[in-house]
Write a protein that holds these residues in place. Structure first.
Motif, PDB file in Angstrom:
ATOM      1  N   ALA A 194       0.922  -1.206   0.004  1.00  0.00           N
ATOM      2  CA  ALA A 194      -0.079   0.091  -0.053  1.00  0.00           C
ATOM      3  C   ALA A 194       0.846   1.204  -0.218  1.00  0.00           C
ATOM      4  CB  ALA A 194      -0.876  -0.019   1.102  1.00  0.00           C
ATOM      5  N   ALA A 195       1.950   1.264   0.702  1.00  0.00           N
ATOM      6  CA  ALA A 195       2.725   2.330   0.749  1.00  0.00           C
ATOM      7  C   ALA A 195       3.455   2.498  -0.323  1.00  0.00           C
ATOM      8  CB  ALA A 195       4.024   2.293   1.906  1.00  0.00           C
ATOM      9  N   MET A 196       3.792   1.590  -1.246  1.00  0.00           N
ATOM     10  CA  MET A 196       4.438   1.530  -2.752  1.00  0.00           C
ATOM     11  C   MET A 196       3.311   2.030  -3.485  1.00  0.00           C
ATOM     12  SD  MET A 196       7.193  -1.529  -3.064  1.00  0.00           S
ATOM     13  CE  MET A 196       6.013  -2.801  -2.473  1.00  0.00           C
ATOM     14  N   VAL A 197       2.234   1.960  -3.541  1.00  0.00           N
ATOM     15  CA  VAL A 197       1.059   2.616  -4.343  1.00  0.00           C
ATOM     16  C   VAL A 197       0.901   3.753  -4.121  1.00  0.00           C
ATOM     17  CG1 VAL A 197      -1.324   2.223  -4.692  1.00  0.00           C
ATOM     18  CG2 VAL A 197      -0.227   0.314  -4.603  1.00  0.00           C
ATOM     19  N   ALA A 250       3.101   6.204  -2.875  1.00  0.00           N
ATOM     20  CA  ALA A 250       4.333   6.622  -3.613  1.00  0.00           C
ATOM     21  C   ALA A 250       4.003   6.690  -5.114  1.00  0.00           C
ATOM     22  CB  ALA A 250       5.603   5.972  -3.003  1.00  0.00           C
ATOM     23  N   ALA A 251       3.419   5.794  -5.751  1.00  0.00           N
ATOM     24  CA  ALA A 251       3.405   5.875  -7.092  1.00  0.00           C
ATOM     25  C   ALA A 251       2.443   6.911  -7.486  1.00  0.00           C
ATOM     26  CB  ALA A 251       3.154   4.514  -7.806  1.00  0.00           C
ATOM     27  N   SER A 252       1.275   7.104  -6.664  1.00  0.00           N
ATOM     28  CA  SER A 252       0.267   7.849  -7.077  1.00  0.00           C
ATOM     29  C   SER A 252       0.579   9.357  -6.657  1.00  0.00           C
ATOM     30  CB  SER A 252      -1.037   7.516  -6.373  1.00  0.00           C
ATOM     31  OG  SER A 252      -1.114   7.540  -4.976  1.00  0.00           O
ATOM     32  N   THR A 253       1.184   9.498  -5.769  1.00  0.00           N
ATOM     33  CA  THR A 253       1.760  10.947  -5.185  1.00  0.00           C
ATOM     34  C   THR A 253       2.763  11.441  -5.955  1.00  0.00           C
ATOM     35  OG1 THR A 253       3.086   9.923  -3.373  1.00  0.00           O
ATOM     36  CG2 THR A 253       0.847  10.836  -2.823  1.00  0.00           C
ATOM     37  N   THR A 254       3.297  10.506  -6.876  1.00  0.00           N
ATOM     38  CA  THR A 254       4.393  11.228  -7.825  1.00  0.00           C
ATOM     39  C   THR A 254       4.091  12.253  -8.636  1.00  0.00           C
ATOM     40  OG1 THR A 254       5.553   9.030  -7.448  1.00  0.00           O
ATOM     41  CG2 THR A 254       6.215  10.552  -9.210  1.00  0.00           C
ATOM     42  N   HIS A 260       3.809  15.950   1.331  1.00  0.00           N
ATOM     43  CA  HIS A 260       4.492  14.735   1.759  1.00  0.00           C
ATOM     44  C   HIS A 260       4.634  14.796   3.338  1.00  0.00           C
ATOM     45  CE1 HIS A 260       7.539  11.744   2.847  1.00  0.00           C
ATOM     46  NE2 HIS A 260       7.475  11.288   1.520  1.00  0.00           N
ATOM     47  N   THR A 261       4.728  16.205   3.993  1.00  0.00           N
ATOM     48  CA  THR A 261       4.797  16.103   5.492  1.00  0.00           C
ATOM     49  C   THR A 261       3.445  15.720   5.892  1.00  0.00           C
ATOM     50  OG1 THR A 261       6.530  17.569   5.228  1.00  0.00           O
ATOM     51  CG2 THR A 261       5.296  17.501   7.451  1.00  0.00           C
ATOM     52  N   THR A 262       2.419  16.305   5.178  1.00  0.00           N
ATOM     53  CA  THR A 262       0.898  16.074   5.784  1.00  0.00           C
ATOM     54  C   THR A 262       0.599  14.452   5.576  1.00  0.00           C
ATOM     55  OG1 THR A 262       0.373  18.275   4.751  1.00  0.00           O
ATOM     56  CG2 THR A 262      -1.508  16.757   5.057  1.00  0.00           C
ATOM     57  N   ILE A 263       0.968  14.131   4.584  1.00  0.00           N
ATOM     58  CA  ILE A 263       0.875  12.580   4.328  1.00  0.00           C
ATOM     59  C   ILE A 263       1.539  11.654   5.587  1.00  0.00           C
ATOM     60  CG2 ILE A 263       1.156  10.413   3.049  1.00  0.00           C
ATOM     61  CD1 ILE A 263       0.671  12.301   0.474  1.00  0.00           C
ATOM     62  N   SER A 286      -4.509   8.655   1.246  1.00  0.00           N
ATOM     63  CA  SER A 286      -3.226   9.219   0.852  1.00  0.00           C
ATOM     64  C   SER A 286      -2.947   9.186  -0.590  1.00  0.00           C
ATOM     65  CB  SER A 286      -2.301   8.692   1.545  1.00  0.00           C
ATOM     66  OG  SER A 286      -2.116   9.022   2.958  1.00  0.00           O
ATOM     67  N   ALA A 287      -3.408   8.285  -1.073  1.00  0.00           N
ATOM     68  CA  ALA A 287      -3.413   7.755  -2.803  1.00  0.00           C
ATOM     69  C   ALA A 287      -4.223   8.668  -3.569  1.00  0.00           C
ATOM     70  CB  ALA A 287      -3.447   6.362  -2.847  1.00  0.00           C
TER      71      ALA A 287
END
Length: 116
Positions: free
Chosen positions: A33-36, A38-42, A63-66, A90-91
């Motif tokens: 889930a963390a990797m998903v 990371a990918a979507s927030t890029t 990023h800080t908010t997340i 977050s995603a």
């Protein structure tokens, strides 16, 4: 010197790879889930960088908010469910920055060009 799409595609694997250790610390579900996330927030980070006249401040604040979830102390047994719900929020929520019209992005680029 890359287009928006190329910058996202070039950056996304690096951001996702930085989150791989979460799999070892929190398990496959939470790490995946963390990797998903990371990918979507890029996409959101790149959009904010471009909208902010190529400054890192807006993406850093997002990023800080997340990551503020790290301030929450959870009772044992609720960590996985909390992490998965947090990942879903977050995603998706950061993608709302894409609702800013393209004309605003163009105006910021014009302002940036005028500063040079």
């Amino acid at each position: 010197n890359r287009t928006f799409g190329r910058a996202v595609v070039a950056t996304m694997p690096l951001v996702v790879a930085a989150h791989v250790p979460i799999v070892f610390g929190s398990g496959l579900a939470v790490g995946g889930a963390a990797m998903v996330v990371a990918a979507s927030t890029t996409v959101s980070f790149a959009h904010l960088w471009e909208m902010g006249r190529r400054t890192i401040w807006a993406p850093a604040l997002l990023h800080t908010t997340i990551d503020t979830f790290k301030l929450v102390v959870l009772p044992p047994g609720s960590t996985v469910m909390f992490s998965l719900v947090l990942a879903a929020v977050s995603a998706t929520v950061p993608l709302l920055v894409l609702a800013v019209p393209r004309t605003v992005r163009s105006q910021n680029r014009d302002l940036d060009d005028a500063d040079r």
